[in-house]
Design a protein around this motif. Structure first.
Motif, PDB file in Angstrom:
ATOM      1  N   SER A 161     -20.288  12.702 -32.880  1.00  0.00           N
ATOM      2  CA  SER A 161     -20.589  12.752 -34.461  1.00  0.00           C
ATOM      3  C   SER A 161     -21.188  14.137 -34.889  1.00  0.00           C
ATOM      4  N   ARG A 162     -22.001  14.817 -33.988  1.00  0.00           N
ATOM      5  CA  ARG A 162     -22.766  15.992 -34.224  1.00  0.00           C
ATOM      6  C   ARG A 162     -22.323  17.034 -33.362  1.00  0.00           C
ATOM      7  N   VAL A 163     -22.830  18.292 -33.615  1.00  0.00           N
ATOM      8  CA  VAL A 163     -22.359  19.480 -33.034  1.00  0.00           C
ATOM      9  C   VAL A 163     -23.974  19.966 -32.587  1.00  0.00           C
ATOM     10  N   ASP A 164     -23.991  20.346 -31.295  1.00  0.00           N
ATOM     11  CA  ASP A 164     -25.028  20.758 -30.422  1.00  0.00           C
ATOM     12  C   ASP A 164     -26.260  19.984 -30.598  1.00  0.00           C
ATOM     13  N   HIS A 165     -26.065  18.613 -30.324  1.00  0.00           N
ATOM     14  CA  HIS A 165     -26.929  17.604 -30.382  1.00  0.00           C
ATOM     15  C   HIS A 165     -27.084  17.266 -28.881  1.00  0.00           C
ATOM     16  N   ASP A 166     -26.410  16.244 -28.606  1.00  0.00           N
ATOM     17  CA  ASP A 166     -26.338  15.689 -27.062  1.00  0.00           C
ATOM     18  C   ASP A 166     -25.403  16.949 -26.142  1.00  0.00           C
ATOM     19  N   PHE A 167     -25.750  16.534 -24.858  1.00  0.00           N
ATOM     20  CA  PHE A 167     -25.059  17.346 -23.950  1.00  0.00           C
ATOM     21  C   PHE A 167     -24.785  16.718 -22.915  1.00  0.00           C
ATOM     22  N   PHE A 168     -23.756  17.464 -21.691  1.00  0.00           N
ATOM     23  CA  PHE A 168     -23.662  16.857 -20.466  1.00  0.00           C
ATOM     24  C   PHE A 168     -24.656  17.404 -19.548  1.00  0.00           C
ATOM     25  N   GLN A 169     -24.681  16.955 -18.325  1.00  0.00           N
ATOM     26  CA  GLN A 169     -25.720  17.406 -17.205  1.00  0.00           C
ATOM     27  C   GLN A 169     -25.134  16.816 -15.985  1.00  0.00           C
ATOM     28  N   THR A 170     -25.339  17.789 -15.052  1.00  0.00           N
ATOM     29  CA  THR A 170     -24.738  17.533 -13.723  1.00  0.00           C
ATOM     30  C   THR A 170     -25.998  18.017 -12.898  1.00  0.00           C
ATOM     31  N   PHE A 171     -26.215  17.207 -11.823  1.00  0.00           N
ATOM     32  CA  PHE A 171     -27.471  17.830 -10.633  1.00  0.00           C
ATOM     33  C   PHE A 171     -26.269  18.071  -9.421  1.00  0.00           C
ATOM     34  N   SER A 172     -26.206  19.101  -8.978  1.00  0.00           N
ATOM     35  CA  SER A 172     -25.094  19.270  -7.828  1.00  0.00           C
ATOM     36  C   SER A 172     -25.208  18.536  -6.775  1.00  0.00           C
ATOM     37  N   TRP A 173     -26.545  18.140  -6.249  1.00  0.00           N
ATOM     38  CA  TRP A 173     -26.410  17.319  -5.072  1.00  0.00           C
ATOM     39  C   TRP A 173     -26.390  15.906  -5.402  1.00  0.00           C
ATOM     40  N   ASP A 174     -26.297  15.362  -6.772  1.00  0.00           N
ATOM     41  CA  ASP A 174     -25.926  14.265  -6.969  1.00  0.00           C
ATOM     42  C   ASP A 174     -24.334  13.993  -7.183  1.00  0.00           C
ATOM     43  N   GLY A 175     -23.975  14.957  -8.046  1.00  0.00           N
ATOM     44  CA  GLY A 175     -22.409  15.183  -8.400  1.00  0.00           C
ATOM     45  C   GLY A 175     -21.903  14.533  -9.829  1.00  0.00           C
ATOM     46  N   ARG A 176     -22.600  13.564 -10.230  1.00  0.00           N
ATOM     47  CA  ARG A 176     -22.006  12.776 -11.295  1.00  0.00           C
ATOM     48  C   ARG A 176     -22.358  13.642 -12.766  1.00  0.00           C
ATOM     49  N   VAL A 177     -21.571  13.109 -13.643  1.00  0.00           N
ATOM     50  CA  VAL A 177     -21.794  13.951 -15.055  1.00  0.00           C
ATOM     51  C   VAL A 177     -22.443  12.911 -15.777  1.00  0.00           C
ATOM     52  N   PHE A 178     -23.768  13.360 -16.344  1.00  0.00           N
ATOM     53  CA  PHE A 178     -24.428  12.271 -17.358  1.00  0.00           C
ATOM     54  C   PHE A 178     -24.252  12.910 -18.636  1.00  0.00           C
ATOM     55  N   LEU A 179     -24.214  11.978 -19.559  1.00  0.00           N
ATOM     56  CA  LEU A 179     -24.466  12.328 -21.025  1.00  0.00           C
ATOM     57  C   LEU A 179     -25.876  12.073 -21.430  1.00  0.00           C
ATOM     58  N   MET A 180     -26.590  13.449 -21.915  1.00  0.00           N
ATOM     59  CA  MET A 180     -27.932  13.420 -22.095  1.00  0.00           C
ATOM     60  C   MET A 180     -27.961  13.126 -23.715  1.00  0.00           C
ATOM     61  N   VAL A 210     -25.557  22.466 -15.500  1.00  0.00           N
ATOM     62  CA  VAL A 210     -25.106  22.259 -13.963  1.00  0.00           C
ATOM     63  C   VAL A 210     -26.430  22.632 -13.380  1.00  0.00           C
ATOM     64  N   HIS A 211     -27.291  21.933 -12.701  1.00  0.00           N
ATOM     65  CA  HIS A 211     -28.555  22.077 -11.779  1.00  0.00           C
ATOM     66  C   HIS A 211     -28.080  22.223 -10.502  1.00  0.00           C
ATOM     67  N   GLY A 212     -28.879  23.467  -9.893  1.00  0.00           N
ATOM     68  CA  GLY A 212     -28.493  23.621  -8.355  1.00  0.00           C
ATOM     69  C   GLY A 212     -29.649  23.938  -7.630  1.00  0.00           C
ATOM     70  N   ILE A 213     -29.343  24.366  -6.363  1.00  0.00           N
ATOM     71  CA  ILE A 213     -30.576  25.131  -5.729  1.00  0.00           C
ATOM     72  C   ILE A 213     -29.943  26.466  -5.157  1.00  0.00           C
ATOM     73  N   ASN A 214     -30.873  27.403  -5.384  1.00  0.00           N
ATOM     74  CA  ASN A 214     -30.481  28.811  -5.014  1.00  0.00           C
ATOM     75  C   ASN A 214     -30.620  29.029  -3.651  1.00  0.00           C
ATOM     76  N   ARG A 215     -29.535  29.227  -2.932  1.00  0.00           N
ATOM     77  CA  ARG A 215     -29.484  29.264  -1.748  1.00  0.00           C
ATOM     78  C   ARG A 215     -29.970  30.651  -0.939  1.00  0.00           C
ATOM     79  N   VAL A 216     -30.012  31.742  -1.707  1.00  0.00           N
ATOM     80  CA  VAL A 216     -30.578  32.665  -1.485  1.00  0.00           C
ATOM     81  C   VAL A 216     -32.150  32.780  -1.192  1.00  0.00           C
ATOM     82  N   ALA A 217     -32.651  31.895  -2.299  1.00  0.00           N
ATOM     83  CA  ALA A 217     -34.231  31.656  -2.224  1.00  0.00           C
ATOM     84  C   ALA A 217     -34.416  30.604  -1.177  1.00  0.00           C
TER      85      ALA A 217
END
Length: 300
Positions: A161-180, A210-217
């Motif tokens: 119902s809105r534009v640019d309000h809620d969003f999707f999010q994933t934590f790469s080590w978890d793998g699921r898609v969450f509606l924020m 999508v949140h992840g871990i910087n492998r180079v760091a």
């Protein structure tokens, strides 16, 4: 008393010749010092996912003046027994987390596995279906296109119902898609429930992080440090500190992301002989290698 004095002298001699006898004794007498991470079974709340991408810059550490630094103890001229507080700047730790953002990401409603907010206790449910079956039966009392449309029309499903309000999010080590989300969880879950049983697609689109871990760091950190998990209880940490002070070995420590508030990370510089010896003892005593753990979850 004579026996205790003799043991003290023997221990001091051993430590002078490179064996951390105080640490070995501590590990034997305090099994609680070794406290590995436990991966708990999670519900459908995004808050339950460990925020490893924030490890290098935890919100409850940001007020400290040492942002981007590792703090600990080691050789410090002028301190008691020349052993005192030390710190080292580590930009790789500060940059350990990554976040990739897609402005207009598309998915189907069946791809979404959880929420960030709800009137229900999200951690009690293993699926959206279970939540709506228990708490909102009236929203799924008819498996019809009309009931699906009624639920999807609920204004608080702001990803629709809105534009640019809620969003999707994933934590790469978890793998699921969450509606924020900020509302509408029950109507959304009911829509997913009905759509699945009608075999009907419900396309969604929105911003996706999508949140992840910087492998180079991470590679940079593990090149320079052995990193272990241990108990953060004050009695355990005081015992560990005294053992390290007795051995005159450098170590750094850091808080872990929630829910691991009862543990901390200990960083041992590989380039320092005594710290490397401590790492050898901790490995032999089966303390959890946090560097290996993070490398493992970074590839999930």
């Amino acid at each position: 008393m004579i026996k205790a004095a003799a043991q003290f002298v023997v221990g001091a001699i051993q430590e002078e010749f490179g064996h951390p006898s105080s640490l070995v004794k501590l590990i034997a007498n305090e099994p609680g010092l070794n406290k590995p991470l436990v991966e708990y079974e999670k519900g459908i709340s995004s808050e339950e996912v460990v925020k490893w991408h924030e490890f290098g810059n935890l919100s409850y550490e940001r007020s400290r003046p040492s942002k981007g630094s590792l703090n600990g103890f080691g050789y410090c001229l002028g301190a008691h027994r020349n052993y005192g507080g030390v710190s080292v700047r580590r930009d790789d730790l500060l940059n350990l987390g990554t976040t990739r953002e897609v402005e207009r990401w598309e998915c189907d409603i069946q791809d979404v596995a959880g929420f960030s907010a709800s009137k229900s206790e999200l951690h009690l449910f293993k699926s959206m279906d279970a939540m709506v079956e228990k708490n909102s039966k009236e929203m799924i009392d008819e498996i019809t296109p009309e009931k699906l449309a009624e639920n999807l029309a609920w204004d608080e499903i702001r990803i629709i119902s809105r534009v640019d309000h809620d969003f999707f999010q994933t934590f790469s080590w978890d793998g699921r898609v969450f509606l924020m989300n900020s509302g509408g969880s029950h109507h959304f879950a009911a829509s997913k429930y009905i759509a699945k049983r009608l075999n009907t697609e419900v396309p969604l689109s929105g911003r996706y992080r999508v949140h992840g871990i910087n492998r180079v760091a991470l590679e940079s950190l593990t090149r320079d440090f052995e990193i272990f998990v241990m108990s953060s209880h004050h009695t355990h940490q005081m015992g560990f500190h005294r053992a390290m002070q007795s051995f005159k070995a450098t170590y750094y420590w850091k808080n872990l992301p929630r829910p691991y508030t009862e543990q901390c990370a200990v960083f041992l510089p590989k380039a320092e002989r005594k710290s490397a010896k401590v790492a050898e003892i901790l490995h032999a005593s089966a303390f959890q290698d946090l560097g290996c753990y993070l490398k493992d979850i970074s590839t999930r």
